[in-house]
Design a protein around this motif. Structure first.
Motif, mmCIF file in Angstrom:
data_model
loop_
_atom_site.group_PDB
_atom_site.id
_atom_site.type_symbol
_atom_site.label_atom_id
_atom_site.label_comp_id
_atom_site.label_asym_id
_atom_site.label_seq_id
_atom_site.Cartn_x
_atom_site.Cartn_y
_atom_site.Cartn_z
ATOM 1 N N PRO A 1 4.836 7.874 -7.549
ATOM 2 C CA PRO A 1 6.268 7.907 -7.228
ATOM 3 C C PRO A 1 6.669 6.611 -6.529
ATOM 4 C CG PRO A 1 5.055 9.033 -5.538
ATOM 5 C CD PRO A 1 4.048 8.651 -6.604
ATOM 6 N N ALA A 2 7.969 6.428 -6.388
ATOM 7 C CA ALA A 2 8.444 5.317 -5.559
ATOM 8 C C ALA A 2 7.957 5.586 -4.139
ATOM 9 C CB ALA A 2 9.965 5.254 -5.600
ATOM 10 N N PHE A 3 7.433 4.580 -3.495
ATOM 11 C CA PHE A 3 6.908 4.762 -2.142
ATOM 12 C C PHE A 3 7.235 3.538 -1.304
ATOM 13 C CE2 PHE A 3 3.551 2.760 -4.558
ATOM 14 C CZ PHE A 3 3.056 1.796 -3.705
ATOM 15 N N GLY A 4 7.084 3.690 -0.007
ATOM 16 C CA GLY A 4 7.307 2.591 0.914
ATOM 17 C C GLY A 4 6.122 2.440 1.844
ATOM 18 N N VAL A 5 5.838 1.204 2.200
ATOM 19 C CA VAL A 5 4.790 0.905 3.173
ATOM 20 C C VAL A 5 5.361 -0.120 4.142
ATOM 21 C CG1 VAL A 5 2.487 -0.054 3.526
ATOM 22 C CG2 VAL A 5 2.971 1.250 1.458
ATOM 23 N N ARG A 6 5.185 0.157 5.419
ATOM 24 C CA ARG A 6 5.631 -0.824 6.403
ATOM 25 C C ARG A 6 4.619 -0.910 7.535
ATOM 26 N NH1 ARG A 6 8.161 2.237 10.559
ATOM 27 N NH2 ARG A 6 8.933 4.201 9.765
ATOM 28 N N ALA A 7 4.565 -2.062 8.121
ATOM 29 C CA ALA A 7 3.666 -2.278 9.250
ATOM 30 C C ALA A 7 4.279 -1.674 10.507
ATOM 31 C CB ALA A 7 3.430 -3.770 9.459
ATOM 32 N N SER A 8 3.421 -1.123 11.337
ATOM 33 C CA SER A 8 3.833 -0.662 12.664
ATOM 34 C C SER A 8 3.112 -1.548 13.674
ATOM 35 C CB SER A 8 3.479 0.817 12.860
ATOM 36 O OG SER A 8 2.088 1.000 12.853
ATOM 37 N N ALA A 9 3.302 -1.279 14.935
ATOM 38 C CA ALA A 9 2.697 -2.121 15.974
ATOM 39 C C ALA A 9 1.173 -2.159 15.875
ATOM 40 C CB ALA A 9 3.120 -1.632 17.355
ATOM 41 N N ASP A 10 0.564 -1.039 15.453
ATOM 42 C CA ASP A 10 -0.896 -0.985 15.430
ATOM 43 C C ASP A 10 -1.470 -0.483 14.109
ATOM 44 O OD1 ASP A 10 0.038 1.578 15.687
ATOM 45 O OD2 ASP A 10 -1.364 2.158 17.255
ATOM 46 N N GLY A 11 -0.663 -0.504 13.050
ATOM 47 C CA GLY A 11 -1.166 -0.021 11.771
ATOM 48 C C GLY A 11 -0.096 -0.023 10.701
ATOM 49 N N PHE B 1 -6.674 2.253 15.056
ATOM 50 C CA PHE B 1 -5.454 1.866 14.351
ATOM 51 C C PHE B 1 -4.616 3.098 14.037
ATOM 52 C CE2 PHE B 1 -8.567 -1.386 13.306
ATOM 53 C CZ PHE B 1 -7.877 -2.535 13.647
ATOM 54 N N SER B 2 -3.381 2.844 13.658
ATOM 55 C CA SER B 2 -2.468 3.922 13.303
ATOM 56 C C SER B 2 -2.174 3.882 11.805
ATOM 57 C CB SER B 2 -1.156 3.759 14.078
ATOM 58 O OG SER B 2 -0.191 4.671 13.611
ATOM 59 N N PHE B 3 -2.274 5.025 11.173
ATOM 60 C CA PHE B 3 -1.850 5.201 9.784
ATOM 61 C C PHE B 3 -1.052 6.492 9.772
ATOM 62 C CE2 PHE B 3 -2.425 7.247 5.650
ATOM 63 C CZ PHE B 3 -1.926 6.266 4.815
ATOM 64 N N ARG B 4 0.229 6.383 9.453
ATOM 65 C CA ARG B 4 1.092 7.553 9.484
ATOM 66 C C ARG B 4 1.638 7.842 8.096
ATOM 67 N NH1 ARG B 4 6.359 7.206 12.735
ATOM 68 N NH2 ARG B 4 7.349 7.587 10.755
ATOM 69 N N LEU B 5 1.598 9.091 7.699
ATOM 70 C CA LEU B 5 2.170 9.538 6.439
ATOM 71 C C LEU B 5 3.540 10.135 6.732
ATOM 72 C CD1 LEU B 5 1.933 10.130 3.410
ATOM 73 C CD2 LEU B 5 0.823 12.292 4.014
ATOM 74 N N LYS B 6 4.556 9.632 6.049
ATOM 75 C CA LYS B 6 5.916 10.108 6.270
ATOM 76 C C LYS B 6 6.439 10.672 4.937
ATOM 77 C CE LYS B 6 10.493 8.654 7.690
ATOM 78 N NZ LYS B 6 11.328 7.503 8.033
ATOM 79 N N ALA B 7 6.909 11.915 4.960
ATOM 80 C CA ALA B 7 7.505 12.529 3.785
ATOM 81 C C ALA B 7 8.995 12.247 3.805
ATOM 82 C CB ALA B 7 7.252 14.029 3.799
ATOM 83 N N SER B 8 9.521 11.821 2.665
ATOM 84 C CA SER B 8 10.942 11.507 2.592
ATOM 85 C C SER B 8 11.653 12.426 1.607
ATOM 86 C CB SER B 8 11.139 10.053 2.169
ATOM 87 O OG SER B 8 10.629 9.857 0.858
ATOM 88 N N THR C 1 -9.278 8.971 10.385
ATOM 89 C CA THR C 1 -10.248 7.879 10.229
ATOM 90 C C THR C 1 -9.705 6.597 10.851
ATOM 91 O OG1 THR C 1 -11.092 8.883 8.207
ATOM 92 C CG2 THR C 1 -11.588 6.554 8.548
ATOM 93 N N TRP C 2 -8.446 6.302 10.585
ATOM 94 C CA TRP C 2 -7.831 5.111 11.174
ATOM 95 C C TRP C 2 -7.810 5.210 12.697
ATOM 96 C CZ3 TRP C 2 -4.286 1.195 8.876
ATOM 97 C CH2 TRP C 2 -4.508 1.022 7.523
ATOM 98 N N ALA C 3 -7.497 6.386 13.215
ATOM 99 C CA ALA C 3 -7.431 6.575 14.662
ATOM 100 C C ALA C 3 -8.790 6.315 15.312
ATOM 101 C CB ALA C 3 -6.934 7.975 14.998
ATOM 102 N N GLN C 4 -9.851 6.755 14.662
ATOM 103 C CA GLN C 4 -11.192 6.520 15.194
ATOM 104 C C GLN C 4 -11.514 5.034 15.259
ATOM 105 O OE1 GLN C 4 -13.652 8.857 12.591
ATOM 106 N NE2 GLN C 4 -13.169 10.771 13.635
ATOM 107 N N ALA C 5 -10.884 4.252 14.390
ATOM 108 C CA ALA C 5 -11.100 2.806 14.379
ATOM 109 C C ALA C 5 -10.107 2.081 15.285
ATOM 110 C CB ALA C 5 -10.980 2.275 12.954
#
Length: 64
Positions: A10-20, A52-59, A46-50
């Protein structure tokens, strides 16, 4: 271990955050692909253990 196929993404978006990163996918697509949704949620841990932040956002669907 997931199979690979030629289904369209699907169409998706990815953006950088302060820590991931933040990955945004349509809610309907996530509902239709529960195993992928679960795998992406596990990825956040997994990212948190390393450290970093990886967040999944449903739109919501665009244009509604």
């Amino acid at each position: 271990h997931r199979t690979r196929d030629d289904r369209a993404l699907p169409a998706f978006g990815v953006r950088a955050s302060a820590d991931g990163f933040v990955l945004e996918l349509p809610e309907r697509w996530l509902e239709a692909n529960p195993w992928t949704r679960m795998a992406l949620k596990e990825e956040t841990q997994t990212w948190a253990q390393a450290g970093f932040s990886f967040r999944l956002k449903a739109s919501a669907a665009k244009g509604r």
